[in-house]
Design a protein around this motif. Structure first.
Motif, PDB file in Angstrom:
ATOM      1  N   GLU A 148       3.974   5.651  -5.683  1.00 17.39           N
ATOM      2  CA  GLU A 148       3.860   5.737  -7.137  1.00 17.39           C
ATOM      3  C   GLU A 148       2.811   6.749  -7.561  1.00 17.39           C
ATOM      4  N   SER A 149       1.715   6.795  -6.821  1.00 19.97           N
ATOM      5  CA  SER A 149       0.635   7.725  -7.157  1.00 19.97           C
ATOM      6  C   SER A 149       1.069   9.169  -6.956  1.00 19.97           C
ATOM      7  N   GLU A 150       1.801   9.446  -5.889  1.00 16.84           N
ATOM      8  CA  GLU A 150       2.191  10.813  -5.567  1.00 16.84           C
ATOM      9  C   GLU A 150       3.346  11.314  -6.426  1.00 16.84           C
ATOM     10  N   ALA A 197       2.289   1.739  -3.480  1.00 17.41           N
ATOM     11  CA  ALA A 197       1.255   2.249  -4.385  1.00 17.41           C
ATOM     12  C   ALA A 197       1.030   3.738  -4.157  1.00 17.41           C
ATOM     13  N   GLU A 198       1.043   4.154  -2.898  1.00 16.85           N
ATOM     14  CA  GLU A 198       0.868   5.575  -2.587  1.00 16.85           C
ATOM     15  C   GLU A 198       2.059   6.386  -3.102  1.00 16.85           C
ATOM     16  N   GLU A 209       0.828  -1.204   0.000  1.00 18.75           N
ATOM     17  CA  GLU A 209       0.000   0.000   0.000  1.00 18.75           C
ATOM     18  C   GLU A 209       0.865   1.259   0.000  1.00 18.75           C
ATOM     19  N   GLY A 248       4.501   9.679  -9.469  1.00 20.89           N
ATOM     20  CA  GLY A 248       4.457   9.307 -10.875  1.00 20.89           C
ATOM     21  C   GLY A 248       5.533   8.307 -11.246  1.00 20.89           C
TER      22      GLY A 248
END
Length: 584
Positions: free
Chosen positions: A415-417, A412-413, A409, A419
């Protein structure tokens, strides 16, 4: 090769920069006991590197002969250096004003006597005379060890060489009388192996060695155990001390047997101190991470969370990955020595974590350092094999299997923040090899007025420049325009180049021949190394002296330094390291 007394002095000389460590006693009795113990077994350690740097591990009998092969940890010191080594070492140390001003040490001094004077200078052990009470029986070699005698904890043991067993008995009794009351030992008083009331301990004189322990009974157990099965004859001891290279004036050894105690500590949730090779993440060990980060070392134990196993007194289950590492540890050794005027520290240890070390076996980073500009001030070069980021992630998950979902998790966070794709982008960014370096011309005033663009520092990466730039563009988008200008890749000499200062960028693009310079080759084992840290203190007009000119006392003690090198490599079953320091 050894140095030749009175030989050429054109080349660099070397020194050991360790310093003394002293523990303040809490009362008069303890002061006497500390003084007694230091005279017998810890003199070189108390005196620290200033004394040790004048030593060279001479041939002859060594303390390992007096210890059994059940010894799990060993540290030895030899204060009988060859004449040439002693002279050259003292000459080197006297180049440093801090040493010359505070240590009145001449090349023909008896180091044992000087240690005796230092230890007794506080006024403890009144009435002792070195020439009459110590010199007639005290040898030049000593060791401290932890010995497995079948108990829950290893026995702490000291071994001291004696030149006359009979005089040693009388000398020890004299020391005890002067420094702290009665004690037990061969002819030293005491009864039946019980610990003496004042805690001095006991001893046994056996041939050329004095074995000291908490009680005479323990000392005798050590002597009996060593009879016919000494540490010196142990195949593991021979193997690992051999892997650590040529003999030196200090030797250290850790046996596989130490894992017995490591395993017990891990099972009780007591392993994982910062820097431990067996240290998983705090929360993987039933420890409160926030408490762990903020606690003083002596308060770490309070950070462990209470579990059902802990409450019941049952050992906790050791994580499988940690247990495997413990099982795979076979031993380690290190040596500190002079070699051709060099003071170097070499170590070797079993490759107990092959799942990670297999990613650092490339020599690409070291080859890249060799191609840096010759006037490089400092550089670090390394390479990571393909798959290293995923391998590291998998390793972390095995140490904390209950946290796998949480780790995924968090990634994933991330990567989301940002890029960024993990692990792909991280591996692209470090390519097949990396050097981080600094060139000449560092001007603190210019940096203060002009910003990062005045710092002659940069990175070279072996990889596809376009792919690396694509990853950096993602970072730039998050970092903003001020950082973006320093995240532009150029190509040079087959590498992608990042640099803060334009002039230094050009120097990195052009490359050079640092690896061919004498200064570099004297401190780096380029034939073996898979990662290298290198510092040239003479570069850029003695840059370190120049930067500390406002602190004269510091500056004048830095001036003799020439270069520093730290090389590491993995050779199948063994992890190696070699550190060298030179002076002008």
């Amino acid at each position: 090769m050894s140095m030749t007394p009175g030989g050429p002095t054109n080349g660099p000389e070397y020194l050991d920069g360790s310093g003394p460590v002293e523990t303040a006693p809490t009362n008069d009795t303890k002061k006497r006991l500390v003084a007694l113990g230091a005279i017998l077994a810890g003199g070189a350690v108390v005196a620290g590197g200033a004394w040790a740097a004048t030593s060279f591990f001479a041939t002859g009998a060594q303390p390992a002969e007096a210890l059994p092969d059940s010894t799990v940890a060993y540290f030895s010191v030899d204060l009988d250096p060859s004449g040439g080594q002693k002279i050259e070492a003292i000459k080197t140390l006297r180049k440093f004003p801090g040493f010359a001003d505070n240590v009145d040490l001449e090349t023909d001094d008896d180091l044992r006597e000087r240690l005796f004077e230092e230890i007794t200078s506080s006024g403890e052990c009144e009435g002792l005379d070195y020439a009459a009470d110590v010199e007639p029986w005290l040898g030049s070699r000593a060791a401290m060890a932890a010995v497995d005698l079948g108990e829950d904890e290893p026995a702490a043991v000291g071994v001291v060489q004696t030149t006359d067993a009979g005089k040693a008995e009388d000398g020890l009794a004299t020391l005890v009388d002067a420094c702290g009351g009665s004690a037990e030992g061969d002819g030293g008083g005491g009864d039946g192996g019980e610990e003496s009331s004042d805690g001095v301990g006991g001893w046994v004189v056996d041939g050329d060695w004095i074995v000291l322990a908490e009680t005479e009974e323990i000392a005798q157990q050590v002597v009996d155990a060593a009879d016919g099965s000494s540490l010196a004859a142990d195949s593991s001891f021979t193997q690992w001390t051999g892997e650590a290279g040529d003999d030196g004036f200090m030797s250290m050894y850790v046996a596989k047997g130490v894992t017995k105690y490591v395993e017990d500590a891990a099972g009780m949730g007591m392993l994982g101190m910062p820097g431990s090779p067996f240290a998983p993440a705090p929360d993987a060990m039933g420890m409160d991470p926030e408490c762990f980060e903020n606690a003083a070392p002596e308060d770490i134990e309070e950070c462990f969370e209470t579990s059902d196993d802990a409450a019941s007194g049952e050992p906790e289950e050791v994580p499988e990955e940690l247990q495997q590492m413990i099982n795979d540890f076979d031993g380690a050794a290190a040596t500190v020595r002079f070699d051709d005027g060099a003071v170097e520290v070499e170590y070797a240890m079993s490759n107990y974590n092959k799942d990670l070390t297999r990613f650092v076996e490339s020599e690409e980073g070291v080859e890249m350092i060799s191609g840096l500009p010759e006037d490089t001030v400092a550089a670090f070069g390394f390479a990571l094999e393909e798959g290293w980021a995923q391998g590291l992630l998998d390793y972390v998950k095995t140490l904390a299997p209950d946290e796998t979902e949480s780790i995924d998790e968090q990634i994933a966070e991330f990567e989301s923040e940002t890029g960024l794709a993990f692990p792909e982008d991280v591996e692209t960014l470090l390519g097949d090899g990396v050097t981080v370096s600094m060139g000449g011309g560092l001007d603190p005033d210019a940096v203060a007025n002009g910003g990062p663009g005045e710092v002659p520092a940069g990175i070279r990466i072996k990889g596809d420049a376009d792919e690396i730039q694509a990853v950096l563009d993602k970072i730039s988008a998050q970092a903003g325009p001020e950082a973006a200008e320093y995240l532009e890749v150029t190509e040079g000499d087959g590498y992608a180049v990042l640099a803060l200062a334009d002039d230094y960028r050009s120097a990195l693009e052009d490359g050079g021949s640092l690896g061919d310079s004498a200064t570099y080759s004297e401190v780096v084992d380029a034939d073996e190394a898979q990662s290298v840290l290198f510092v040239n203190f003479n570069a850029d007009d003695d840059w370190l002296v120049r930067l500390t000119k406002d602190m004269p006392e510091v500056s004048e003690n830095l001036e003799p330094l020439a270069a520093f090198g730290f090389s590491t490599w993995v050779d199948d079953e063994t992890v190696h390291g070699l550190m060298k320091v030179t002076t002008d």
